[in-house]
Design a protein around this motif. Structure first.
Motif, short mmCIF file in Angstrom:
data_model
loop_
_atom_site.label_atom_id
_atom_site.label_comp_id
_atom_site.label_asym_id
_atom_site.label_seq_id
_atom_site.Cartn_x
_atom_site.Cartn_y
_atom_site.Cartn_z
N ILE A 183 1.14 -6.25 -12.90
CA ILE A 183 1.09 -6.60 -11.58
C ILE A 183 2.13 -6.21 -10.75
CG2 ILE A 183 1.07 -8.95 -10.15
CD1 ILE A 183 -0.09 -10.28 -12.57
N THR A 184 2.04 -5.56 -9.57
CA THR A 184 3.12 -5.06 -8.86
C THR A 184 2.94 -5.38 -7.55
OG1 THR A 184 4.43 -2.94 -8.32
CG2 THR A 184 1.90 -2.82 -8.53
N VAL A 185 3.74 -5.50 -6.80
CA VAL A 185 3.72 -5.98 -5.37
C VAL A 185 4.29 -4.77 -4.58
CG1 VAL A 185 3.88 -8.51 -5.44
CG2 VAL A 185 5.88 -7.08 -5.32
N LEU A 186 3.94 -4.61 -3.41
CA LEU A 186 4.01 -3.35 -2.68
C LEU A 186 5.62 -3.55 -2.04
CD1 LEU A 186 0.89 -2.80 -0.63
CD2 LEU A 186 1.95 -1.38 -2.54
N GLY A 187 6.42 -2.56 -2.15
CA GLY A 187 7.91 -2.47 -1.35
C GLY A 187 7.72 -1.29 -0.24
N ASN A 188 8.87 -1.51 0.32
CA ASN A 188 9.09 -0.56 1.52
C ASN A 188 8.78 1.04 1.09
OD1 ASN A 188 11.76 -1.33 0.48
ND2 ASN A 188 12.45 0.12 1.70
N HIS A 189 9.35 1.49 0.11
CA HIS A 189 8.90 2.74 -0.30
C HIS A 189 7.62 2.86 -0.80
CE1 HIS A 189 13.22 4.52 -0.04
NE2 HIS A 189 13.66 3.07 -0.59
N ASP A 190 7.15 2.08 -1.23
CA ASP A 190 5.42 2.22 -1.68
C ASP A 190 4.62 2.30 -0.15
OD1 ASP A 190 6.20 1.92 -4.25
OD2 ASP A 190 6.18 -0.48 -3.88
N LEU A 191 4.77 1.47 0.86
CA LEU A 191 4.51 1.68 2.01
C LEU A 191 4.86 3.01 2.91
CD1 LEU A 191 4.78 -1.97 3.63
CD2 LEU A 191 2.80 -0.87 3.05
N HIS A 192 5.99 3.41 2.41
CA HIS A 192 6.49 4.81 3.05
C HIS A 192 5.48 5.80 2.44
CE1 HIS A 192 9.22 7.76 5.00
NE2 HIS A 192 9.49 8.13 3.67
N LEU A 193 5.30 5.70 1.16
CA LEU A 193 4.50 6.81 0.57
C LEU A 193 3.08 6.66 1.56
CD1 LEU A 193 3.32 9.02 -1.42
CD2 LEU A 193 2.98 6.90 -2.96
N LEU A 194 2.44 5.42 1.51
CA LEU A 194 1.03 5.36 2.02
C LEU A 194 1.23 6.06 3.64
CD1 LEU A 194 0.13 1.96 0.81
CD2 LEU A 194 -0.78 4.14 -0.09
#
Length: 281
Positions: free
Chosen positions: A60-71
């Motif tokens: 289970i992973t929650v989204l972080g700012n770097h994950d949103l940055h990738l998107l």
């Protein structure tokens, strides 16, 4: 079955493997909770993303700012594409679309009633209790997983609005929600976010407090796991556990074993540092 919550990996695949070996992680029975920022700045973002996705329901992973940055970059928001990112391996991978589709369908907040823990990447504003926060997380998740995905990705950056109001609408409402779940560190007593502050407690401007230290925080009675704050390091106090111990910067990667009716138990592996230690992640 054991559950291990792990702080920001940020592309540090080798360190993640060493940590899982140290805690004897069994992918056939154990579970991983990852506090966001799987990718960026570290050397092996693609490998981390593939590994976690490959675990299926065991992770289970929650989204972080770097994950949103990738998107955001994947949707053409290259205005904020910085020189230090390490995302090209994902963006150029043959399974790029599959990986990005999987990532955008991950939650912003995880709550387990059974284990009495919630997990976010950064934190919660003082106005939100856990049920309220879950509702706002689902609100943004619906956009990320739906037709509004592109519009959000090209408009998500910014520090305003900095104060939660129920009447917020549109991209301003969504931006505030995203900033709370993925960027918050300090705020003032009214709950106004101070997103420009990135140092550890004691180095902030006057009148600012770590989000978890506000005396009237609505979620004070809830047990919350989070990452994001490498200059804070490991912290366990008053129902909060901070797990970003600066792996990327030459610190450690931390796993927290969640145990029923017992205090969580941390494990750490030392990290050589993919970037220059001493700077904030």
């Amino acid at each position: 079955m054991a559950i291990y919550a792990i702080g920001d990996v940020q592309g540090c695949y080798n360190e993640l493997m060493r940590l899982l070996e140290q805690v004897d992680f069994d992918p056939s029975g154990d579970k991983l909770w990852l506090a966001g920022d799987l990718v960026n700045r570290g050397p092996h973002s693609l490998e981390v993303l593939r590994f976690v996705k490959g675990l299926g329901k065991r992770a289970i992973t929650v989204l972080g700012n770097h994950d949103l940055h990738l998107l955001a970059i994947s949707e053409g928001n290259i205005k904020h594409k910085n020189k230090g990112h390490t995302l090209d391996s994902i963006l150029q991978a043959k399974d790029r679309d599959e990986l990005l589709h999987w990532l955008r369908h991950q939650p912003l907040m995880h709550h387990s009633k059974k284990h009495n823990f919630s997990m976010v990447h950064a934190g919660l504003p003082p106005q939100w209790d856990v049920p309220c926060a879950l509702g706002h997380a689902r609100e943004l998740e619906k956009v990320l997983q739906g037709d509004g995905f592109h519009h959000f990705c090209v408009n998500m950056y910014g520090n305003e609005p900095s104060l939660w109001l129920d009447k917020l609408k549109g991209i301003e409402r969504l931006r505030f929600i995203a900033n709370c779940f993925t960027r918050i560190r300090f705020c003032d007593r009214s709950g106004k976010l101070a997103l420009q502050e990135k140092g550890g407690p004691g180095k902030q401007s006057g009148g600012l407090t770590p989000w978890f230290s506000l005396p009237k925080r609505a979620s004070r009675k809830d047990r919350i796991i989070f990452g994001h704050w490498s200059t804070l390091g490991y912290l366990a106090q008053e129902n909060i556990w901070a797990l970003d111990t600066g792996c990327l910067w030459g610190g450690e990667l931390t796993a927290l074993k969640l145990r029923k009716d017992k205090p969580p138990r941390p494990s750490h592996v030392k990290c050589p540092g993919a970037k220059q230690p001493g700077k904030t992640a």
